[in-house]
Design an enzyme around this catalytic site. Structure first.
Site, PDB file in Angstrom:
ATOM      1  N   ASP A  13       0.837  -1.386   0.031  1.00 17.22           N
ATOM      2  CA  ASP A  13       0.053   0.209   0.019  1.00 17.22           C
ATOM      3  C   ASP A  13       0.832   1.357  -0.018  1.00 17.22           C
ATOM      4  OD1 ASP A  13      -2.156  -1.706   0.175  1.00 17.22           O
ATOM      5  OD2 ASP A  13      -1.745  -2.091   2.406  1.00 17.22           O
ATOM      6  N   GLY A  15       1.403   2.951  -2.665  1.00 18.62           N
ATOM      7  CA  GLY A  15       1.033   3.676  -3.876  1.00 18.62           C
ATOM      8  C   GLY A  15       1.645   3.277  -5.200  1.00 18.62           C
ATOM      9  N   LYS A  16       1.701   2.121  -5.078  1.00 17.76           N
ATOM     10  CA  LYS A  16       2.430   1.674  -6.590  1.00 17.76           C
ATOM     11  C   LYS A  16       1.542   1.676  -7.431  1.00 17.76           C
ATOM     12  CE  LYS A  16       2.913  -2.644  -4.393  1.00 17.76           C
ATOM     13  NZ  LYS A  16       2.659  -2.256  -3.317  1.00 17.76           N
ATOM     14  N   ALA A  39      -4.061  -8.236  -3.932  1.00 17.25           N
ATOM     15  CA  ALA A  39      -3.715  -6.853  -4.334  1.00 17.25           C
ATOM     16  C   ALA A  39      -4.687  -5.974  -4.576  1.00 17.25           C
ATOM     17  CB  ALA A  39      -2.623  -6.800  -5.526  1.00 17.25           C
ATOM     18  N   GLY A  40      -4.685  -4.725  -4.693  1.00 19.41           N
ATOM     19  CA  GLY A  40      -5.985  -3.735  -5.279  1.00 19.41           C
ATOM     20  C   GLY A  40      -5.297  -2.331  -5.612  1.00 19.41           C
ATOM     21  N   HIS A  41      -5.719  -1.949  -6.562  1.00 18.69           N
ATOM     22  CA  HIS A  41      -5.354  -0.434  -6.804  1.00 18.69           C
ATOM     23  C   HIS A  41      -6.576   0.061  -7.673  1.00 18.69           C
ATOM     24  CE1 HIS A  41      -3.187  -2.496 -10.122  1.00 18.69           C
ATOM     25  NE2 HIS A  41      -3.853  -1.606 -10.946  1.00 18.69           N
ATOM     26  N   ARG A 142       2.834 -29.354  -5.875  1.00 20.68           N
ATOM     27  CA  ARG A 142       2.944 -29.981  -7.137  1.00 20.68           C
ATOM     28  C   ARG A 142       1.296 -30.771  -7.274  1.00 20.68           C
ATOM     29  NH1 ARG A 142       8.447 -32.659  -6.492  1.00 20.68           N
ATOM     30  NH2 ARG A 142       7.735 -32.501  -4.385  1.00 20.68           N
ATOM     31  N   GLN A 223       1.958  -6.401  -3.368  1.00 17.84           N
ATOM     32  CA  GLN A 223       2.261  -6.459  -2.056  1.00 17.84           C
ATOM     33  C   GLN A 223       3.746  -5.711  -1.733  1.00 17.84           C
ATOM     34  OE1 GLN A 223       1.153  -9.792  -3.221  1.00 17.84           O
ATOM     35  NE2 GLN A 223      -0.844  -8.804  -3.011  1.00 17.84           N
ATOM     36  N   THR A 238       2.902 -12.636   2.441  1.00 20.27           N
ATOM     37  CA  THR A 238       2.127 -13.421   1.544  1.00 20.27           C
ATOM     38  C   THR A 238       2.823 -14.418   1.068  1.00 20.27           C
ATOM     39  OG1 THR A 238       0.544 -12.901  -0.405  1.00 20.27           O
ATOM     40  CG2 THR A 238       2.996 -11.985  -0.387  1.00 20.27           C
ATOM     41  N   THR A 299      -8.489  -3.705  -0.932  1.00 17.15           N
ATOM     42  CA  THR A 299      -9.273  -5.067  -1.075  1.00 17.15           C
ATOM     43  C   THR A 299     -10.095  -5.529  -0.319  1.00 17.15           C
ATOM     44  OG1 THR A 299      -7.092  -5.742  -2.334  1.00 17.15           O
ATOM     45  CG2 THR A 299      -8.475  -7.510  -1.244  1.00 17.15           C
ATOM     46  N   ARG A 302     -10.100  -3.014   5.689  1.00 12.60           N
ATOM     47  CA  ARG A 302      -9.584  -2.945   6.783  1.00 12.60           C
ATOM     48  C   ARG A 302      -8.680  -1.693   7.208  1.00 12.60           C
ATOM     49  NH1 ARG A 302      -6.495  -8.562   7.443  1.00 12.60           N
ATOM     50  NH2 ARG A 302      -5.873  -8.328   5.477  1.00 12.60           N
ATOM     51  N   ARG A 304      -5.773   0.488   8.209  1.00 16.89           N
ATOM     52  CA  ARG A 304      -4.328  -0.112   8.371  1.00 16.89           C
ATOM     53  C   ARG A 304      -3.502   0.609   9.611  1.00 16.89           C
ATOM     54  NH1 ARG A 304      -3.922   2.381   2.006  1.00 16.89           N
ATOM     55  NH2 ARG A 304      -4.850   0.461   1.069  1.00 16.89           N
ATOM     56  N   ASP A 332       2.778  14.592   1.229  1.00 19.86           N
ATOM     57  CA  ASP A 332       1.455  15.863   1.709  1.00 19.86           C
ATOM     58  C   ASP A 332       0.994  15.408   3.095  1.00 19.86           C
ATOM     59  OD1 ASP A 332       0.676  13.699  -0.090  1.00 19.86           O
ATOM     60  OD2 ASP A 332      -1.242  14.522   0.283  1.00 19.86           O
TER      61      ASP A 332
END
Ligand code: IMP
Length: 429
Positions: A13, A15-16, A39-41, A142, A223, A238, A299, A302, A304, A332
């Site tokens: 998180d 800011g990727k 992941a989530g953006h 496997r 991540q 992860t 995602t 929650r 942080r 900022d």
């Protein structure tokens, strides 16, 4: 031919997504090399906010080929949902490519992720419960089902039957949960196969061809370093290789394909889920960072955990990823604070550690040693060059740069794409 890896340096998180979105136009390919829909953006298109979890944000640009590499795990329902949302927004998805060797998240992976977390009680990892860990577990043992297996009904049925022998036994006898039949799963998954087939390729062949054609490739990590299965705070990590090395194994290119590694670091730190976090703040300052930074998971929704910038873990990230550049995001957010602290080392049982302690139990009990800086208490969201920043903010960045021993090439001063100071980063166009 630049091959550039963009990687998180903290606990995710950072800011990727915004930075990928900002620099993506310089590239011909944007490749996800690990993880799944944990992941989530958020990307903005035509004024609409779209939450993407799996598809690389390069999908917004018709000139880019977005690739989901072999190191990823795919929840077909989520993938097809994202494709549908994008298409309904008028965004073409035909250029998406998915590796034949990526693994497929099965319904029992979701059940087992939730069930094993419940069993861990207070020691839970705090996973996103998207089935990511159990899917990678099957890959390593496997017993996994790859995208290419899903496309071949005979093979799919055989592999599924073999997996269910074990999964059903665990579901029934360990967790007292309902079991599955091959038919039940085939009913949902075989139609998925037909919808996904058109996107499936060999990512190694595709990307090595692109390298031969001098194309530009951005490898997008999900991540972050401290969540990496090998280099993170195990077991609170992860299940994949988030660090820069994962870009090679997770897409099928060699290390010589990588020219630069851009590490993304937030100007403070956040973490979701459990695990050690030496600079965590449980006071008013932590609350201010959470509030001003809108620190809620995309995602999971929650809140942080928030804390001060930790230069020790950034130095570690610089080493394990081979960082050539740093991007500091959300500078900022610190504008609200009177004073700002940076952790420069840890203290544990009277001993000072300037690097991440080799013994994790020490890291769990590490007390941060801080250097304190005056805040700038001014709005910096309109600054577009380093020298427009107040002196206190410049001093803070210079200090971070010195401690990391990596140039700070970019600084984000707001959520929008253009609220970024391109200090040493030269775009292609
Ligand atoms: P999993 O990836 O769902 O197995 O979760 C393992 C750990 O990684 C948990 O602490 C999660 O909160 C964390 N995690 C997974 N994905 C992300 C992410 O995108 N950002 C931040 N933390 C994440």
């Amino acid at each position: 031919m630049p091959g550039i890896v963009l990687v998180g340096t903290q606990w995710g998180d950072e800011g990727k997504g915004k930075i990928t979105d900002l620099i993506a136009q310089d590239f011909d390919y944007v490749v996800r090399y690990q993880g799944g829909n944990n992941a989530g953006h958020t990307v903005v298109h035509g004024g609409h906010k779209l939450g993407l979890h799996l598809i690389p944000s390069g999908i917004l640009y018709p000139t880019i080929t977005p690739v989901i590499g072999n190191g990823c795990v795919i929840d077909c329902k989520v993938l097809l949902g994202e494709i549908e949302t994008l298409e309904s927004e008028g965004i073409a998805t035909g250029q998406l490519r998915i590796s034949n060797n990526a693994h497929v998240i099965m319904p029992y992976h979701l059940d087992l992720d939730g069930a094993s977390e419940r069993r861990l009680g207070n020691n839970l990892i705090g996973t996103t419960r998207r089935g990511i860990g159990p899917c990678y577990q099957d890959k390593a043992s496997r017993m996994g089902i790859r995208v290419q297996d899903l496309l071949d009904e005979k093979i799919f049925r055989e592999k599924l039957a073999a997996a269910l022998l074990e999964k059903n036994s665990i579901l029934e006898h360990v967790y007292q949960m309902p079991t599955y039949t091959v038919e039940q799963i085939c009913e949902t998954y075989l139609p998925y196969a037909e919808l996904i087939r058109r996107y499936v390729i060999d990512s190694a062949e595709l990307l090595n061809g692109a390298i031969s054609d001098s194309k530009w490739i951005l490898f997008e990590g999900a991540q972050a370093t401290q969540l990496d299965i090998d280099h993170g705070t195990y077991p609170f990590v992860t299940s994949s290789s988030c660090t820069a090395g994962g870009a090679c194994t997770g897409s099928g290119v060699g290390p010589t394909a990588i020219n630069r590694v851009l590490g993304i670091a937030k100007a403070y730190i956040t973490r979701v889920g459990s695990g050690p976090f030496p600079t965590e703040l449980s006071d008013e300052v932590g609350e201010t960072l959470g509030r001003e930074g809108h620190e809620v998971g995309v995602t999971t929704g929650r809140a942080r955990r928030c804390g001060w910038y930790d230069a020790v873990i950034i130095r570690y990230a610089a080493e394990v990823n081979g960082l050539t550049d740093l991007c500091i995001t959300k500078l900022d957010v610190l504008s609200a604070l009177d004073t700002i602290k940076v952790c420069v080392a840890y203290e544990c049982d009277g001993k000072v550690y300037k690097t991440v302690p080799a013994q994790q139990s020490v890291f769990h009990h590490a007390k941060p040693i801080y250097e304190e800086f005056p805040g700038w208490k001014t709005d910096i969201t309109e600054c577009r060059s380093f020298y427009e920043l107040p002196r206190e903010a410049r001093d803070y960045i210079d200090f971070i740069e010195e401690l990391a021993n990596v140039p700070v090439s970019m600084i984000a001063v707001g959520p929008d794409r253009d609220q970024t100071i391109m200090r040493r980063w030269k775009p292609r166009h």
